[in-house]
Write a protein that holds these residues in place. Structure first.
Motif, PDB file in Angstrom:
ATOM      1  N   ALA A   1     -45.818   0.273 -81.817  1.00  0.00           N
ATOM      2  CA  ALA A   1     -46.761   1.868 -81.661  1.00  0.00           C
ATOM      3  C   ALA A   1     -47.265   0.992 -83.140  1.00  0.00           C
ATOM      4  O   ALA A   1     -47.291   1.347 -84.084  1.00  0.00           O
ATOM      5  CB  ALA A   1     -45.543   2.478 -82.642  1.00  0.00           C
ATOM      6  N   CYS A   2     -48.535   0.485 -82.558  1.00  0.00           N
ATOM      7  CA  CYS A   2     -49.487  -0.054 -83.770  1.00  0.00           C
ATOM      8  C   CYS A   2     -50.626   1.183 -83.717  1.00  0.00           C
ATOM      9  O   CYS A   2     -50.563   1.411 -85.675  1.00  0.00           O
ATOM     10  CB  CYS A   2     -49.907  -1.497 -83.731  1.00  0.00           C
ATOM     11  SG  CYS A   2     -51.222  -1.347 -81.498  1.00  0.00           S
ATOM     12  N   VAL A   3     -50.712   1.860 -83.468  1.00  0.00           N
ATOM     13  CA  VAL A   3     -51.273   3.325 -83.252  1.00  0.00           C
ATOM     14  C   VAL A   3     -50.983   4.236 -84.126  1.00  0.00           C
ATOM     15  O   VAL A   3     -51.776   4.433 -85.341  1.00  0.00           O
ATOM     16  CB  VAL A   3     -51.965   4.139 -81.977  1.00  0.00           C
ATOM     17  CG1 VAL A   3     -53.653   4.846 -82.165  1.00  0.00           C
ATOM     18  CG2 VAL A   3     -53.351   2.125 -80.778  1.00  0.00           C
ATOM     19  N   LEU A   4     -49.912   4.294 -83.557  1.00  0.00           N
ATOM     20  CA  LEU A   4     -49.232   5.066 -84.781  1.00  0.00           C
ATOM     21  C   LEU A   4     -49.069   4.864 -86.199  1.00  0.00           C
ATOM     22  O   LEU A   4     -49.158   5.428 -87.268  1.00  0.00           O
ATOM     23  CB  LEU A   4     -47.824   5.521 -83.774  1.00  0.00           C
ATOM     24  CG  LEU A   4     -46.728   6.690 -84.999  1.00  0.00           C
ATOM     25  CD1 LEU A   4     -47.548   8.400 -84.529  1.00  0.00           C
ATOM     26  CD2 LEU A   4     -45.290   6.407 -84.396  1.00  0.00           C
ATOM     27  N   ALA A   5     -48.444   3.601 -86.106  1.00  0.00           N
ATOM     28  CA  ALA A   5     -48.618   2.812 -87.596  1.00  0.00           C
ATOM     29  C   ALA A   5     -49.865   2.994 -87.735  1.00  0.00           C
ATOM     30  O   ALA A   5     -50.000   2.969 -89.571  1.00  0.00           O
ATOM     31  CB  ALA A   5     -48.174   1.622 -87.766  1.00  0.00           C
ATOM     32  N   SER A   6     -51.007   2.705 -87.294  1.00  0.00           N
ATOM     33  CA  SER A   6     -52.191   2.737 -88.505  1.00  0.00           C
ATOM     34  C   SER A   6     -52.805   4.170 -88.560  1.00  0.00           C
ATOM     35  O   SER A   6     -53.148   4.151 -89.898  1.00  0.00           O
ATOM     36  CB  SER A   6     -53.388   1.856 -86.975  1.00  0.00           C
ATOM     37  OG  SER A   6     -52.904   0.560 -87.044  1.00  0.00           O
ATOM     38  N   LEU A   7     -52.683   4.782 -87.815  1.00  0.00           N
ATOM     39  CA  LEU A   7     -52.776   5.911 -88.236  1.00  0.00           C
ATOM     40  C   LEU A   7     -52.244   6.808 -89.913  1.00  0.00           C
ATOM     41  O   LEU A   7     -52.717   7.320 -90.286  1.00  0.00           O
ATOM     42  CB  LEU A   7     -52.771   6.983 -87.067  1.00  0.00           C
ATOM     43  CG  LEU A   7     -53.535   7.175 -86.137  1.00  0.00           C
ATOM     44  CD1 LEU A   7     -53.373   7.676 -84.279  1.00  0.00           C
ATOM     45  CD2 LEU A   7     -54.717   7.307 -86.420  1.00  0.00           C
ATOM     46  N   GLY A   8     -50.873   6.098 -89.728  1.00  0.00           N
ATOM     47  CA  GLY A   8     -49.789   6.845 -90.383  1.00  0.00           C
ATOM     48  C   GLY A   8     -50.630   6.347 -91.808  1.00  0.00           C
ATOM     49  O   GLY A   8     -50.735   7.075 -92.989  1.00  0.00           O
ATOM     50  N   ARG A   9     -50.808   4.659 -91.762  1.00  0.00           N
ATOM     51  CA  ARG A   9     -51.249   4.435 -93.159  1.00  0.00           C
ATOM     52  C   ARG A   9     -52.924   4.495 -93.582  1.00  0.00           C
ATOM     53  O   ARG A   9     -53.545   4.097 -94.303  1.00  0.00           O
ATOM     54  CB  ARG A   9     -51.760   2.804 -92.837  1.00  0.00           C
ATOM     55  CG  ARG A   9     -50.070   2.267 -93.140  1.00  0.00           C
ATOM     56  CD  ARG A   9     -49.192   2.893 -94.246  1.00  0.00           C
ATOM     57  NE  ARG A   9     -50.024   1.555 -94.733  1.00  0.00           N
ATOM     58  CZ  ARG A   9     -49.639  -0.069 -95.119  1.00  0.00           C
ATOM     59  NH1 ARG A   9     -48.447  -0.804 -93.990  1.00  0.00           N
ATOM     60  NH2 ARG A   9     -50.334  -0.716 -96.136  1.00  0.00           N
ATOM     61  N   ARG A  10     -53.712   5.124 -91.930  1.00  0.00           N
ATOM     62  CA  ARG A  10     -55.359   5.696 -92.078  1.00  0.00           C
ATOM     63  C   ARG A  10     -56.439   3.503 -92.854  1.00  0.00           C
ATOM     64  O   ARG A  10     -56.590   4.250 -92.983  1.00  0.00           O
ATOM     65  CB  ARG A  10     -56.008   7.064 -93.712  1.00  0.00           C
ATOM     66  CG  ARG A  10     -54.731   7.671 -93.339  1.00  0.00           C
ATOM     67  CD  ARG A  10     -55.449   8.634 -91.559  1.00  0.00           C
ATOM     68  NE  ARG A  10     -56.667   8.800 -92.093  1.00  0.00           N
ATOM     69  CZ  ARG A  10     -57.135   9.565 -90.530  1.00  0.00           C
ATOM     70  NH1 ARG A  10     -57.053   9.240 -89.750  1.00  0.00           N
ATOM     71  NH2 ARG A  10     -58.641   9.584 -90.771  1.00  0.00           N
ATOM     72  N   GLU A  11     -55.110   2.965 -91.786  1.00  0.00           N
ATOM     73  CA  GLU A  11     -56.040   1.464 -92.326  1.00  0.00           C
ATOM     74  C   GLU A  11     -55.405   1.033 -90.706  1.00  0.00           C
ATOM     75  O   GLU A  11     -53.465   0.925 -90.421  1.00  0.00           O
ATOM     76  CB  GLU A  11     -55.723   0.967 -93.295  1.00  0.00           C
ATOM     77  CG  GLU A  11     -54.834   0.283 -94.016  1.00  0.00           C
ATOM     78  CD  GLU A  11     -54.406  -0.427 -95.314  1.00  0.00           C
ATOM     79  OE1 GLU A  11     -54.977  -0.136 -95.974  1.00  0.00           O
ATOM     80  OE2 GLU A  11     -53.668  -0.781 -95.510  1.00  0.00           O
ATOM     81  N   PRO A  12     -56.017  -0.277 -89.912  1.00  0.00           N
ATOM     82  CA  PRO A  12     -55.877  -1.478 -89.571  1.00  0.00           C
ATOM     83  C   PRO A  12     -54.152  -2.128 -90.068  1.00  0.00           C
ATOM     84  O   PRO A  12     -54.302  -2.236 -90.472  1.00  0.00           O
ATOM     85  CB  PRO A  12     -56.206  -1.579 -88.984  1.00  0.00           C
ATOM     86  CG  PRO A  12     -57.936  -1.167 -89.334  1.00  0.00           C
ATOM     87  CD  PRO A  12     -57.883  -0.151 -90.087  1.00  0.00           C
TER      88      PRO A  12
END
Length: 376
Positions: free
Chosen positions: A253-264
């Motif tokens: 879940a790289c998109v979900l993780a990146s959105l949660g951090r607000r960075e890739p």
């Protein structure tokens, strides 16, 4: 914005892996270029794929209508990827007019590689495809049957992408045609995203121009989700109110993780039947669109995806694990504990129309058939 759930160490969700950004529908961007749909219409085997209404799912979700955009037969292949590969290769060859034959190099977890191989053959070029571990042998054979030189990589998808990029850089008359971008490599992935715009143009036509309330998009590196954001956030009519939900495997879940951090951020990936979504790094080209224009993201288990595939098959839609992820994600989001809050965040109510993108047919990914056989 919030990310309201966590994953446990064994990648089994303790709570629903979920992210929402309530202001995404106010964000705008430039539209895709004109001419892409006309180009596709001139290719052999082109026809709009079916947009199938499923009243039983509308009843389950408590909404007005549910449609599935069925990509199981796209330009003679069992997945949507041919739209992006064909347009990108067309643009590559147009810029090399008179330059002689070219070797088109890519990495794939299944569908993109086969699409590049098919389009290379259609346009009289050669293809080399790097395939990571975890891709079903039947999918590898399908790529070889298109005439491609297949290189098996004993590593992850990200490692296969690195190997493909190195091969293209070191090979004479070679061009990398990859469906993910990174700093310094974004033009060709951008053409691939442009190619996907035909899918959304078809939905507009097939729905009579009526904008859906929610579109659910499976996400790997995020390129198809980027195309969805581009389509709906570039419009100034009622489609600007369309909510967009991405769906990934809990194991990638790289998109979900990146959105949660607000960075890739890159995430470790594990085995999943959703092989086409088994990606650990978001495309750098897609990221700004997903960060600003995506309403929500959710992650689902293989078991949820398998159940969704069976439910779709029961109503006549042949969907592989990646395609069925959209139904699994919609079901996880719109039903169950906490659904009322999630529905309000997405603006989904009793009169809403929901569109699920089924991005591949069963022929694209035999994983579910293999699992069923093993259980007998």
């Amino acid at each position: 914005m919030s990310q309201t759930s966590l994953l446990s160490g064994n990648s089994t969700p303790r709570r629903l892996p979920w992210y929402v950004r309530s202001v995404a529908r106010t964000w705008t961007c430039a539209p895709p270029p004109v001419g892409v749909r006309d180009f596709h219409a001139g290719l052999p085997d082109y026809a709009p794929t079916a947009l199938t209404e499923l009243p039983s799912l509308a009843a389950e979700f408590g909404v007005g209508r549910v449609f599935v955009k069925d990509e199981s037969a796209r330009l003679g292949l069992p997945a949507f990827k041919a739209l992006g590969a064909s347009w990108a290769i067309h643009r590559v060859l147009a810029q090399r007019a008179g330059g002689g034959p070219v070797r088109l190099v890519t990495a794939t977890d299944g569908n993109h590689g086969r699409a590049v191989a098919r389009m290379a053959r259609l346009f009289g070029q050669r293809a080399q495809v790097f395939v990571p571990r975890g891709v079903h042998p039947a999918a590898v054979t399908a790529i070889e049957d298109e005439g491609a030189d297949v290189v098996l990589v004993p590593g992850t998808y990200d490692e296969a992408v690195r190997r493909a990029a190195e091969a293209a850089a070191g090979g004479r008359d070679s061009v990398l045609v990859q469906d993910t971008g990174w700093p310094g490599y974004e033009r060709i992935p951008g053409w691939i995203v442009e190619g996907y715009s035909t899918l959304f143009a078809e939905i507009d036509e097939q729905s009579g121009g009526e904008a859906p309330g929610l579109v659910v998009v499976p996400a790997g590196v995020g390129s198809l989700a980027q195309a969805a954001v581009t389509h709906y956030r570039s419009r100034r009519d009622e489609a600007a109110a369309t909510a967009l939900l991405s769906v990934e495997p809990v194991t990638a879940a790289c998109v979900l993780a990146s959105l949660g951090r607000r960075e890739p951020v890159s995430v470790p990936t594990g085995a999943t039947t959703m092989a086409g979504l088994n990606c650990g790094t978001v495309s750098s080209l897609a990221w700004p669109f997903l960060r600003d224009g995506l309403d929500a993201a959710v992650a689902v288990t293989d078991a949820a995806g398998a159940g969704a595939a069976r439910d779709l098959a029961a109503v006549g839609v042949a969907s592989g694990p990646c395609g069925a992820a959209s139904l699994a994600g919609a079901r996880a989001t719109l039903t169950g504990e906490g659904a009322a809050v999630r529905r309000r965040a997405l603006g989904v109510g009793p009169a809403s129309t929901v569109v699920l993108l089924s991005t591949e047919g069963t022929a694209a990914n035999p994983h579910l058939e293999q699992v069923a056989e093993e259980r007998r």
